[in-house]
Scaffold this motif. Structure first.
Motif, short mmCIF file in Angstrom:
data_model
loop_
_atom_site.label_atom_id
_atom_site.label_comp_id
_atom_site.label_asym_id
_atom_site.label_seq_id
_atom_site.Cartn_x
_atom_site.Cartn_y
_atom_site.Cartn_z
N GLY A 167 0.66 -1.28 -0.10
CA GLY A 167 0.01 -0.12 0.08
C GLY A 167 0.83 1.35 0.16
O GLY A 167 2.12 1.22 -0.03
N PHE A 168 0.12 2.38 0.04
CA PHE A 168 0.92 3.68 -0.18
C PHE A 168 1.72 3.84 1.10
O PHE A 168 3.06 4.00 0.94
N ALA A 171 6.15 2.81 1.25
CA ALA A 171 6.97 3.98 1.37
C ALA A 171 8.04 3.73 2.42
O ALA A 171 9.04 4.01 2.39
N LEU A 172 7.47 2.96 3.46
CA LEU A 172 8.33 2.95 4.86
C LEU A 172 9.28 1.83 4.22
O LEU A 172 10.59 1.78 4.63
N ALA A 173 8.79 0.76 3.84
CA ALA A 173 9.77 -0.28 3.15
C ALA A 173 10.93 0.13 2.29
O ALA A 173 11.88 -0.29 2.66
N LEU A 174 10.58 0.88 1.37
CA LEU A 174 11.79 1.65 0.66
C LEU A 174 12.61 2.54 1.30
O LEU A 174 13.64 2.28 1.18
N GLN A 175 11.91 3.16 2.14
CA GLN A 175 12.87 4.06 2.96
C GLN A 175 13.71 3.17 3.68
O GLN A 175 15.12 3.35 4.09
N PHE A 176 13.15 2.34 4.61
CA PHE A 176 14.24 1.46 5.48
C PHE A 176 15.25 0.49 4.56
O PHE A 176 16.43 0.60 5.24
N PRO A 184 3.72 11.06 -3.08
CA PRO A 184 3.93 10.39 -4.29
C PRO A 184 3.46 8.62 -3.90
O PRO A 184 3.75 8.20 -2.83
N TRP A 185 2.78 8.14 -5.00
CA TRP A 185 2.54 6.73 -4.87
C TRP A 185 1.31 6.54 -3.81
O TRP A 185 0.71 5.38 -3.79
N GLN A 186 0.65 7.51 -3.51
CA GLN A 186 -0.88 7.38 -2.91
C GLN A 186 -1.90 7.56 -3.96
O GLN A 186 -1.86 8.41 -4.68
N MET A 187 -2.80 6.57 -4.16
CA MET A 187 -3.85 6.51 -5.13
C MET A 187 -4.97 7.10 -4.32
O MET A 187 -5.89 6.54 -3.90
N GLY A 188 -4.97 8.28 -4.51
CA GLY A 188 -6.00 9.35 -3.90
C GLY A 188 -7.46 9.07 -4.24
O GLY A 188 -7.73 8.91 -5.47
N LYS A 189 -8.52 9.09 -3.38
CA LYS A 189 -9.95 9.17 -3.67
C LYS A 189 -10.63 10.18 -2.70
O LYS A 189 -9.95 10.84 -1.87
N VAL A 190 -11.70 10.44 -2.87
CA VAL A 190 -12.36 11.46 -2.42
C VAL A 190 -12.62 11.24 -0.90
O VAL A 190 -12.27 12.26 -0.22
N ASP A 191 -12.67 9.92 -0.19
CA ASP A 191 -12.77 9.61 1.04
C ASP A 191 -11.37 9.27 1.75
O ASP A 191 -11.57 9.10 2.80
#
Length: 366
Positions: free
Chosen positions: A23-24, A28-33, A217-224
């Motif tokens: 997920g977003f 992101a945390l996995a890649l940063q670590f 970046p890499w967040q698949m944004g929606k209204v909610d």
């Protein structure tokens, strides 16, 4: 990266399981670590239910992160996992509307039952447990009691309030918890209570981070869920937006936190477990990194160069609130951490990501 505290390039934690790892936030945390600690064995565990999560699999693979396709709702899926030293629980059905417009089963089984499975796995291996909770544990009915003032482009918190836990800096951990909060918020709060029990009775090393609006970046944004990315994407592709509720003026406010700032904190917590063990902390952008929809529109226009039509509807939508600001006082005093990436930088980072990946993102976000 502009981190406040640079730690040596050798992690005290040699293996990490990140649930929701495709997920977003999890990816992101996995890649940063992995970037910070190349020798750390990182497992990204995910059921790939959320649309767009499959786009992260090549990124994880190229970074040398192990991906395991599994579901936290299914305790048997944990049986194939090796022992790790730390679990970062970043999985969730994060929609505030989930369970309100459809059956609540998936939401409850994931956000509550799934947390129990994660806790039992962590306990089995004596792993530290970092839980990404949410500001949505704070009740809507209590937030609605906050005294607000209407400024030119946003709502502001009044200096005088009828109860504690709220100030112009935002909501503190002492904010009242009695009331209703959305099924999403309720399942996360129930999970917090269970984590506190495991911490006390099983001597588990735990920390709970009540995150505000996370984005980047890499967040698949929606209204909610993921409104910042949605707002930038609509400007990028020149599509209509709307100011819904609270008079239809776009003055509702959220503080926002770049996922890289969250990494800085979680990294510090795993290096300093004794310092944060058993703590529950509000974690967000705070007042300095907050934005109204009206202000966000102006920033998006400036960054993208595009102006889009915006419709207006005065009536409030279910489970919506006029303002949420995180009071970071406790986490900053405890760790020295404070967020560094501004609203403008966040919007700019998202814009460049959209430009660089337009072809694969347009079917999802366009």
């Amino acid at each position: 990266m502009g981190r406040k505290f640079d730690l040596p390039n050798s992690s005290a934690v040699k293996s990490i399981l990140i649930t929701g790892g495709a997920g977003f936030v999890g990816s992101a945390l996995a890649l940063q670590f992995k970037q910070a600690y190349p020798d750390c064995h990182i497992i990204a565990f995910d059921n790939l239910k959320r649309r767009g999560s499959e786009l992260n699999l090549p990124r994880l693979r190229e970074a040398g992160i192990e991906f395991v396709h599994g579901d936290i709702r299914t305790k048997e899926d944990f049986a194939v996992l090796p022992a790790v030293e730390a679990v970062i629980e970043a999985s969730a059905e994060p929609s505030v509307l989930a369970g309100l417009t459809s059956a609540p089963d998936y939401l409850i089984n994931t956000n509550l039952g799934g947390t129990v499975n994660c806790l039992n796995y962590a306990r089995q291996h004596d792993a530290a447990f970092v839980f990404l909770s949410t500001s949505r544990i704070y009740p809507i009915n209590q937030i609605d009691r906050i005294q607000l003032e209407e400024a030119e482009t946003r709502f502001e918190v009044s200096a005088e309030q009828p109860f504690g836990g709220i100030s112009p800096k935002g909501l503190a951990e002492e904010f009242p918890l009695e009331g209703y909060r959305s099924l999403y918020g309720a399942t996360k709060l129930c999970s917090e209570y269970l984590i506190q029990e495991y911490h006390h009775f099983y001597n588990m090393r735990t920390v709970i981070n009540r995150c505000g609006v996370l984005t980047g970046p890499w967040q698949m944004g929606k209204v909610d869920q993921g409104v910042i990315v949605l707002w930038v994407a609509r400007h990028f592709w020149q599509q209509q937006l709307g100011y819904f509720g609270f008079g239809g003026t776009g003055k509702q406010v959220r503080d926002i936190l770049h996922v890289d700032d969250l990494f800085d904190l979680v990294n510090y917590q795993l290096q300093n477990l004794a310092q944060v063990n058993g703590k529950t902390l509000n974690v967000g952008g705070g007042y300095d990194i907050s934005v109204s929809l009206q202000e966000l529109t102006a920033i998006c226009q400036r960054v993208t160069g595009n102006v889009v039509p915006i419709v207006s509807q005065a009536e409030n939508r279910q489970a919506d609130i006029a303002l949420y600001l995180t009071d970071n006082t406790r986490v900053t005093e405890l760790t020295g951490w404070s967020p560094k990436r501004s609203v403008e930088q966040i919007v700019t980072d998202v814009y460049h990501w959209l430009r660089e990946n337009e072809t694969q993102l347009k079917p999802i976000l366009g």
